[in-house]
Design a protein around this motif. Structure first.
Motif, PDB file in Angstrom:
ATOM      1  N   GLU A 159       0.832  -1.206   0.000  1.00 18.79           N
ATOM      2  CA  GLU A 159       0.000   0.000   0.000  1.00 18.79           C
ATOM      3  C   GLU A 159       0.868   1.258   0.000  1.00 18.79           C
ATOM      4  OE1 GLU A 159      -3.191   0.244  -0.341  1.00 18.79           O
ATOM      5  OE2 GLU A 159      -3.578  -1.907  -0.339  1.00 18.79           O
ATOM      6  N   MET A 160       1.970   1.214   0.734  1.00 22.02           N
ATOM      7  CA  MET A 160       2.833   2.401   0.856  1.00 22.02           C
ATOM      8  C   MET A 160       3.643   2.646  -0.414  1.00 22.02           C
ATOM      9  SD  MET A 160       3.904   4.801   2.946  1.00 22.02           S
ATOM     10  CE  MET A 160       5.296   5.920   3.150  1.00 22.02           C
ATOM     11  N   GLU A 161       4.251   1.593  -0.950  1.00 20.18           N
ATOM     12  CA  GLU A 161       5.206   1.764  -2.038  1.00 20.18           C
ATOM     13  C   GLU A 161       4.572   1.655  -3.419  1.00 20.18           C
ATOM     14  OE1 GLU A 161       8.191  -1.148  -1.236  1.00 20.18           O
ATOM     15  OE2 GLU A 161       8.696  -0.298   0.737  1.00 20.18           O
ATOM     16  N   SER A 168      -3.596   3.874   4.064  1.00 24.97           N
ATOM     17  CA  SER A 168      -3.962   2.456   4.029  1.00 24.97           C
ATOM     18  C   SER A 168      -2.901   1.604   4.726  1.00 24.97           C
ATOM     19  CB  SER A 168      -4.131   1.984   2.588  1.00 24.97           C
ATOM     20  OG  SER A 168      -5.186   2.672   1.956  1.00 24.97           O
ATOM     21  N   ALA A 169      -1.642   1.965   4.502  1.00 29.76           N
ATOM     22  CA  ALA A 169      -0.556   1.230   5.157  1.00 29.76           C
ATOM     23  C   ALA A 169      -0.662   1.356   6.670  1.00 29.76           C
ATOM     24  CB  ALA A 169       0.795   1.748   4.674  1.00 29.76           C
ATOM     25  N   ARG A 170      -0.974   2.545   7.140  1.00 25.34           N
ATOM     26  CA  ARG A 170      -1.105   2.776   8.586  1.00 25.34           C
ATOM     27  C   ARG A 170      -2.250   1.934   9.164  1.00 25.34           C
ATOM     28  NH1 ARG A 170      -1.616   7.881   8.317  1.00 25.34           N
ATOM     29  NH2 ARG A 170       0.619   8.309   8.463  1.00 25.34           N
ATOM     30  N   HIS A 171      -3.360   1.899   8.461  1.00 27.37           N
ATOM     31  CA  HIS A 171      -4.501   1.108   8.944  1.00 27.37           C
ATOM     32  C   HIS A 171      -4.147  -0.379   8.999  1.00 27.37           C
ATOM     33  CE1 HIS A 171      -7.402   4.226   9.442  1.00 27.37           C
ATOM     34  NE2 HIS A 171      -7.395   4.603   8.165  1.00 27.37           N
ATOM     35  N   MET A 196       9.471   7.124   6.907  1.00 29.60           N
ATOM     36  CA  MET A 196       9.543   7.260   5.450  1.00 29.60           C
ATOM     37  C   MET A 196       8.459   8.211   4.944  1.00 29.60           C
ATOM     38  SD  MET A 196      10.286   3.301   4.352  1.00 29.60           S
ATOM     39  CE  MET A 196      10.042   3.642   2.617  1.00 29.60           C
ATOM     40  N   HIS A 197       7.290   8.116   5.534  1.00 26.26           N
ATOM     41  CA  HIS A 197       6.204   9.011   5.137  1.00 26.26           C
ATOM     42  C   HIS A 197       6.565  10.461   5.460  1.00 26.26           C
ATOM     43  CE1 HIS A 197       2.284  10.560   4.306  1.00 26.26           C
ATOM     44  NE2 HIS A 197       1.989  10.801   5.569  1.00 26.26           N
ATOM     45  N   ALA A 198       7.128  10.690   6.653  1.00 27.71           N
ATOM     46  CA  ALA A 198       7.543  12.047   7.025  1.00 27.71           C
ATOM     47  C   ALA A 198       8.630  12.563   6.079  1.00 27.71           C
ATOM     48  CB  ALA A 198       8.042  12.053   8.474  1.00 27.71           C
ATOM     49  N   GLU A 199       9.572  11.707   5.752  1.00 26.59           N
ATOM     50  CA  GLU A 199      10.654  12.107   4.844  1.00 26.59           C
ATOM     51  C   GLU A 199      10.098  12.474   3.468  1.00 26.59           C
ATOM     52  OE1 GLU A 199      15.027  10.353   3.882  1.00 26.59           O
ATOM     53  OE2 GLU A 199      13.348   9.038   3.383  1.00 26.59           O
ATOM     54  N   LYS A 200       9.145  11.695   2.999  1.00 29.76           N
ATOM     55  CA  LYS A 200       8.544  11.957   1.692  1.00 29.76           C
ATOM     56  C   LYS A 200       7.836  13.312   1.685  1.00 29.76           C
ATOM     57  CE  LYS A 200       5.143   9.994  -1.494  1.00 29.76           C
ATOM     58  NZ  LYS A 200       4.182   8.892  -1.719  1.00 29.76           N
ATOM     59  N   LEU A 201       7.080  13.607   2.751  1.00 31.43           N
ATOM     60  CA  LEU A 201       6.380  14.892   2.833  1.00 31.43           C
ATOM     61  C   LEU A 201       7.363  16.048   2.932  1.00 31.43           C
ATOM     62  CD1 LEU A 201       3.370  14.074   5.191  1.00 31.43           C
ATOM     63  CD2 LEU A 201       3.382  14.262   2.705  1.00 31.43           C
TER      64      LEU A 201
END
Length: 595
Positions: A159-161, A168-171, A196-201
């Motif tokens: 879901e993440m990649e 969705s990945a978090r859920h 990784m999500h924080a880095e992407k943002l």
């Protein structure tokens, strides 16, 4: 049942017609496929069905896909994929769905379905597989501790990649933790995903700012950008899972990202307060930049001033447990290995390392592998006297360790110690005979280089009568090789004759004598045949290469090619199991000149 099977077979007809029409399969091959498919379908509709029937069906269909792929490449035809491959893949997915529906707690089935979807690039189907899995949580606690966590992680990563959906990945991770609240791996990957999500943002925000775009509709939460969600994951994980090792694993993940200094400091403070006496916490001192934050000193960064492992801790070093001594020494070794152009600083690091090693040895808490590092440092420093002393001390403390004896004796041989001969005898007395082969090999090498031929031969004779088969076999081979080097062909022949009836044997013992005979100006064919026959008597039932070597010898200028047929017949009669198939294939290659 017959009507259902007939319907399924008829559903295949369009794809089979396409396969025949475009030239990927012949008419006879299509008929064979229908016959095979019918048999497989009947197995899936029996009263009692087994998982193996489903797996066999799936494997057959995958083999068909692989064959189609190869034939497309061969003839260069790349059309009609939707009518052919897509139809087969849908059928495979349906069989997987039926199998996982019946055996819901079989992790391997789920993983196999996921692997198939990934290999054949059916991402939409893969998403459905993960959703189906989420609807079938593990049925028992025992199952929950095996491979189910990996499936949740794979689903979240997908879901993440692949689908670019962090929500969705978090859920999925949160749902996974409901079923596996003690899973370290899920917590680690959840923690990594939030970072990784924080880095992407953060990267997106930076790109937008550089482009001087209006960020009106692109609102970035400061809490997410500052890794606050990852911090929540860490707090929840560290509250449920105790131990410095797990906390350190999260710290290492956080260190990968350059915006997590605050988070790292918080984790390190937790290590200080909750796991101060854990050896793994001490191990942090050997890591650049981390040791200073754990211990409050400079940690051995740019300078070499008193770090966290020095000072007052060094003063109470005598009461440290063995594990902490190892961490302390690892820290000093790390410092010592750092490159520097300042000789004074290098000398100071070496002096400190040697002092710590000595103190650990004095307290009898120095672990066995560290003696070898100690010897390496002393030899590099040119302190051969101390190196010899340490080598002797190591053999006293670990008197039953073959590895310690080998390392120490190698050094003493290099230093030309007069005690080497006595120490070899002492080592063989103390070490378990089953582990003594390295000592025998080392002693034989030393004796051949520094003792008289008579003494070396006496040593070989002792080794030949060893009750340990590995030692006895190796000594035969070494004795034969040494005889050839020191006394030439006649002595080697005499040695072989004296040993060729004394079991156990190694294959190398015979092949070495064959090689020696071939190196002579006029090899004797009768001798070569004798050596081959003796080797085959010992290993002829399991080693097809020996038979091939015998045939090659008869095909050589000094052999008789007419004997090859007899040798081949004997090989087929004597070889066992799969050795026959390998021999036949290699013999065919030999006949055609490919080997």
């Amino acid at each position: 049942m017959a009507e259902i099977i007939q319907q399924r077979i008829e559903d295949r007809i369009p794809e089979l017609e396409q396969l025949e029409r475009v030239g990927l399969f012949t008419k006879n091959e299509v008929k064979a496929m229908i016959k095979k498919a019918t048999a497989l379908e009947y197995k899936l509709h029996r009263v009692t069905i087994s998982k193996e029937d489903f797996i066999t069906y799936i494997q057959y269909e995958i083999n068909v896909l692989e064959l189609i792929k190869k034939r497309r490449l061969r003839i260069g035809y790349q059309f009609k994929r939707e009518e052919i491959e897509l139809s087969i893949m849908q059928r495979i997915n349906n069989v997987f769905r039926r199998a996982t529906g019946k055996w819901k707690d079989d992790v391997q089935l789920w993983l196999s379905h996921v692997a198939f979807c990934k290999k054949w690039n059916t991402k939409s189907r893969l998403s459905k597989v993960f959703l189906l899995y989420a609807g079938h949580p593990p049925l028992t606690n025992q199952v929950a501790t095996t491979g189910w966590g990996a499936l949740w992680i794979m689903a979240a990563k997908f879901e993440m990649e692949d689908r670019n959906s962090s929500e969705s990945a978090r859920h999925l991770f949160l749902r996974a933790l409901r079923f596996h609240p003690k899973s370290k791996k899920i917590y680690q990957e959840y923690f990594r995903m939030e970072l990784m999500h924080a880095e992407k943002l953060r990267k997106q925000q930076k790109e937008l700012e550089q482009a001087k775009m209006d960020l009106g509709e692109y609102e970035f939460s400061s809490e997410i950008l500052d890794a606050k969600l990852a911090e929540l994951v860490y707090r929840d994980a560290s509250a449920k899972l105790k131990g410095a090792e797990f906390v350190l694993s999260l710290l290492k993940i956080a260190e990968i990202f350059d915006f997590t200094k605050t988070l790292q400091d918080m984790i390190i403070q937790d290590l200080q307060s909750r796991h101060a006496d854990d050896p793994l916490t001490w191990g942090l001192h050997g890591q650049t930049g981390v040791g200073s934050r754990v211990g409050g000193g400079d940690g051995g960064g740019a300078t070499d001033s008193e770090g966290p492992c020095d000072g007052h801790r060094q003063e109470r070093g005598a009461v440290l447990p063995e594990a902490m001594w190892s961490c302390y020494i690892a820290f000093c070794l790390d410092r010592f290995k750092r490159k520097t152009n300042v000789q004074e600083l290098k000398d100071k690091r070496q002096e400190r390392l040697l002092a710590v090693l000595q103190r650990a040895d004095d307290t009898a808490l120095l672990q066995e592998p560290l003696y070898q590092k100690w010897l390496q440092v002393l030899v590099a420093a040119g302190d051969t006297e101390s190196a010899a002393r340490v080598a002797m001390a190591a053999t006293e403390r670990f008197s039953q360790s073959a590895q310690t004896w080998s390392c120490s004796l190698q050094l003493l041989v290099q230093l030309g110690s007069v005690h080497v001969g006595r120490l070899f005898l002492e080592a063989l007395k103390r070490v378990n005979p089953k582990e003594s082969l390295p000592l025998w090999l080392l002693q034989v090498e030393w004796s051949a280089n520094s003792q008289s031929p008579e003494d070396t031969e006496t040593l070989f004779q002792r080794g030949l009568i060893s009750p340990v088969p590995a030692v006895s076999m190796e000594m035969k081979e070494k004795y034969l090789d040494w005889s050839y080097r020191t006394g030439g062909y006649k002595k080697a022949r005499k040695t072989f004759t004296s040993l060729h009836e004394s079991r156990p044997f190694s294959k190398a013992f015979f092949t070495r004598m064959i090689q020696i005979e071939k190196e002579q100006e006029l090899p004797k064919i009768n001798n070569l045949r004798d050596y081959h026959e003796r080797a085959l008597r010992e290993f002829g039932s399991t080693d097809g290469e020996l038979w091939l070597d015998y045939i090659r010898m008869e095909l050589s200028p000094w052999g008789n090619p007419e004997n090859c047929g007899k040798i081949h017949w004997r090989a087929m009669k004597n070889l066992e199991g799969q050795c026959v198939e390998r021999f036949v294939s290699h013999y065919t290659l030999l006949q055609t000149g490919h080997i």
